[in-house]
Design an enzyme around this catalytic site. Structure first.
Site, PDB file in Angstrom:
ATOM      1  N   ASP A  12       0.908  -1.245  -0.033  1.00  0.00           N
ATOM      2  CA  ASP A  12       0.054  -0.093  -0.011  1.00  0.00           C
ATOM      3  C   ASP A  12       1.078   1.147   0.125  1.00  0.00           C
ATOM      4  O   ASP A  12       2.306   1.157   0.260  1.00  0.00           O
ATOM      5  CB  ASP A  12      -0.843   0.064   1.199  1.00  0.00           C
ATOM      6  CG  ASP A  12      -1.653   1.137   1.279  1.00  0.00           C
ATOM      7  OD1 ASP A  12      -2.354   1.584   0.415  1.00  0.00           O
ATOM      8  OD2 ASP A  12      -1.892   1.671   2.195  1.00  0.00           O
ATOM      9  N   SER A  13       0.346   2.286  -0.087  1.00  0.00           N
ATOM     10  CA  SER A  13       1.168   3.626  -0.101  1.00  0.00           C
ATOM     11  C   SER A  13       1.637   3.886   1.180  1.00  0.00           C
ATOM     12  O   SER A  13       2.473   4.668   1.385  1.00  0.00           O
ATOM     13  CB  SER A  13       0.177   4.930  -0.436  1.00  0.00           C
ATOM     14  OG  SER A  13      -0.971   4.984   0.369  1.00  0.00           O
ATOM     15  N   CYS A  75      -4.627  -1.177  -2.034  1.00  0.00           N
ATOM     16  CA  CYS A  75      -4.908   0.410  -2.190  1.00  0.00           C
ATOM     17  C   CYS A  75      -5.708   0.436  -3.571  1.00  0.00           C
ATOM     18  O   CYS A  75      -5.314   0.073  -4.448  1.00  0.00           O
ATOM     19  CB  CYS A  75      -3.348   1.010  -2.282  1.00  0.00           C
ATOM     20  SG  CYS A  75      -3.265   2.722  -2.813  1.00  0.00           S
ATOM     21  N   GLU A 153      -1.672   7.279   9.319  1.00  0.00           N
ATOM     22  CA  GLU A 153      -0.364   6.961   9.096  1.00  0.00           C
ATOM     23  C   GLU A 153       0.267   7.319  10.416  1.00  0.00           C
ATOM     24  O   GLU A 153       1.426   7.084  10.736  1.00  0.00           O
ATOM     25  CB  GLU A 153       0.328   7.978   8.076  1.00  0.00           C
ATOM     26  CG  GLU A 153      -0.003   7.514   6.637  1.00  0.00           C
ATOM     27  CD  GLU A 153       0.747   5.902   6.501  1.00  0.00           C
ATOM     28  OE1 GLU A 153       1.779   5.675   6.741  1.00  0.00           O
ATOM     29  OE2 GLU A 153       0.053   5.012   5.932  1.00  0.00           O
ATOM     30  N   CYS A 185     -11.044   3.340   0.623  1.00  0.00           N
ATOM     31  CA  CYS A 185      -9.570   3.494   0.748  1.00  0.00           C
ATOM     32  C   CYS A 185      -9.276   2.402   1.913  1.00  0.00           C
ATOM     33  O   CYS A 185      -9.883   2.425   3.013  1.00  0.00           O
ATOM     34  CB  CYS A 185      -9.077   4.948   1.061  1.00  0.00           C
ATOM     35  SG  CYS A 185      -7.246   5.129   1.578  1.00  0.00           S
ATOM     36  N   HIS A 187      -6.879   2.676   4.113  1.00  0.00           N
ATOM     37  CA  HIS A 187      -6.769   3.459   5.303  1.00  0.00           C
ATOM     38  C   HIS A 187      -7.857   3.635   6.168  1.00  0.00           C
ATOM     39  O   HIS A 187      -8.101   3.620   7.274  1.00  0.00           O
ATOM     40  CB  HIS A 187      -6.193   4.756   5.158  1.00  0.00           C
ATOM     41  CG  HIS A 187      -4.639   4.570   4.730  1.00  0.00           C
ATOM     42  ND1 HIS A 187      -4.273   4.327   3.712  1.00  0.00           N
ATOM     43  CD2 HIS A 187      -3.382   4.911   5.627  1.00  0.00           C
ATOM     44  CE1 HIS A 187      -3.021   4.472   3.442  1.00  0.00           C
ATOM     45  NE2 HIS A 187      -2.317   4.857   4.635  1.00  0.00           N
TER      46      HIS A 187
END
Length: 271
Positions: A12-13, A75, A153, A185, A187
Site C-alpha cells: 500500500d502507499s 490500495c 499514518e 481506501c 486506510h
C-alpha cells in the site's frame, strides 16, 4: 522451496493496507506474508496516475525479488492506476481493490450511496466504469477525504482533530440522504468506529478487505498455490520512508511488530 511455500506480497502507499493484511491473515493463517508500506511516496491519492503506476511496478518487482507467489495491491488508488500493467508484466496472480459499490447498492434502501475515497480513486476511469456498471438506479455521492490517510499514518485514530476531519467529510453524504457508506481506501477501516459515530446505527458501512482476502484464497487454491504448512505464518515488513516512523504506526495498527526493514534504495527511490 516449492511454489506453494513462497510468501504472499502485499503493499500500500502506507500502513492502510494493514486493514487488508489483517483479513488475509484471518483466512490464510499458515501463509507467510510480506508487506511494503511505500510511505516515502505517501500519499498516492493526489499524485499523477503515471507516478503511481511506476511506484506499483517498482514495489511489485521488489516483492517478486523476495519470492512472492501472489501480489495484493492493498490500495484502491494504486489498483485504479496500475492493476492492468501489473497483470501484464507479472506472471503471478495480482489481486486488487475496488470500492464495494455492488454490496452497497444491495443494502441501500434510500438509493443513495456515499463513497468515501481519495481524489485519485474518485477521478480514475476505473471508478467511473464501476459506477456505470453497478449503480444505474442509485445516486452515488463521491466524497474525497483529504487528511484521513495522514491521520492513520500517524496512528492518530481518535483525537479531536481526527474526529473533526471524519465528521467534515462524512456528513455531506448523510445530509444528501445516503444510508450506506463505502470505504474506498484501505486506510479508512481504521476510522470506521469514528465514521459510525457520525453516521449513526441506521447507516451501513461497507469495506472490502474481507472480500479481497477470500478472493485471494480462492485464487491460490485454484492455482495450487496454498501452503501445506500447518505452522502459523509469519509477517515481514518494509517501508520506503523512515523505518522508525513506520514502526511507530505499525505498533498501533499491528501490535507485536518487532522490526520494520528499510526498502532497498533501488526500490525506495522515486521514478
Amino acid at each position: 522451496m516449492t511454489g506453494n511455500e513462497h510468501p504472499i506480497g502485499v503493499f500500500d502507499s502506507g500502513v492502510g493496507g494493514l486493514s487488508v493484511l489483517r483479513e488475509i491473515r484471518a483466512v490464510l493463517p499458515h501463509e507467510n506474508l510480506l508487506y511494503v508500506a511505500d510511505s516515502g511516496h505517501l500519499p498516492y491519492g493526489n499524485k499523477p496516475a503515471e507516478y503511481i503506476e511506476q511506484r506499483a511496478l517498482t514495489v511489485g518487482r521488489f516483492l517478486l525479488s523476495r519470492g512472492a507467489k501472489a501480489i495484493v495491491v492493498a490500495c484502491n488508488t494504486a489498483t485504479a492506476a496500475a492493476i492492468t500493467v501489473m497483470r501484464a508484466e507479472f506472471r503471478v496472480p495480482v489481486i486488487g481493490m475496488e470500492p464495494g459499490l455492488k454490496p452497497a447498492v444491495a443494502l441501500s434502501k434510500s438509493l443513495v450511496v456515499g463513497v468515501l475515497a481519495t481524489e485519485g480513486t474518485l477521478k480514475s476511469a476505473k471508478f467511473r466504469d464501476l459506477v456505470g456498471r453497478t449503480t444505474e438506479k442509485v445516486e452515488v455521492i463521491a466524497q474525497a477525504c483529504p487528511g484521513w490517510v495522514e491521520q492513520v499514518e500517524r496512528g492518530d485514530l481518535g483525537s479531536p482533530a481526527t474526529r473533526d476531519l471524519v465528521r467534515r467529510y462524512t456528513e455531506p453524504a448523510l445530509e444528501r440522504g445516503a444510508d450506506t457508506l463505502v470505504l474506498g481506501c484501505t486506510h479508512y477501516p481504521f476510522l470506521a468506529g469514528l465514521i459510525a459515530d457520525v453516521a449513526g446505527p441506521d447507516v451501513h458501512i461497507v469495506e472490502t478487505g474481507s472480500a479481497v482476502a477470500r478472493h485471494l484464497r480462492r485464487r491460490l487454491e485454484a492455482d495450487g498455490l496454498l501452503t501445506r504448512r500447518m505452522a502459523p505464518g509469519v509477517e515481514l515488513f518494509w517501508s520506503s520512508g523512515p523505518a522508525e516512523v513506520a514502526g511507530r504506526s505499525l505498533a498501533v495498527l499491528w501490535p507485536g511488530v518487532h522490526r520494520v526493514r528499510p526498502l532497498p534504495a533501488g526500490f525506495a527511490a522515486g521514478d
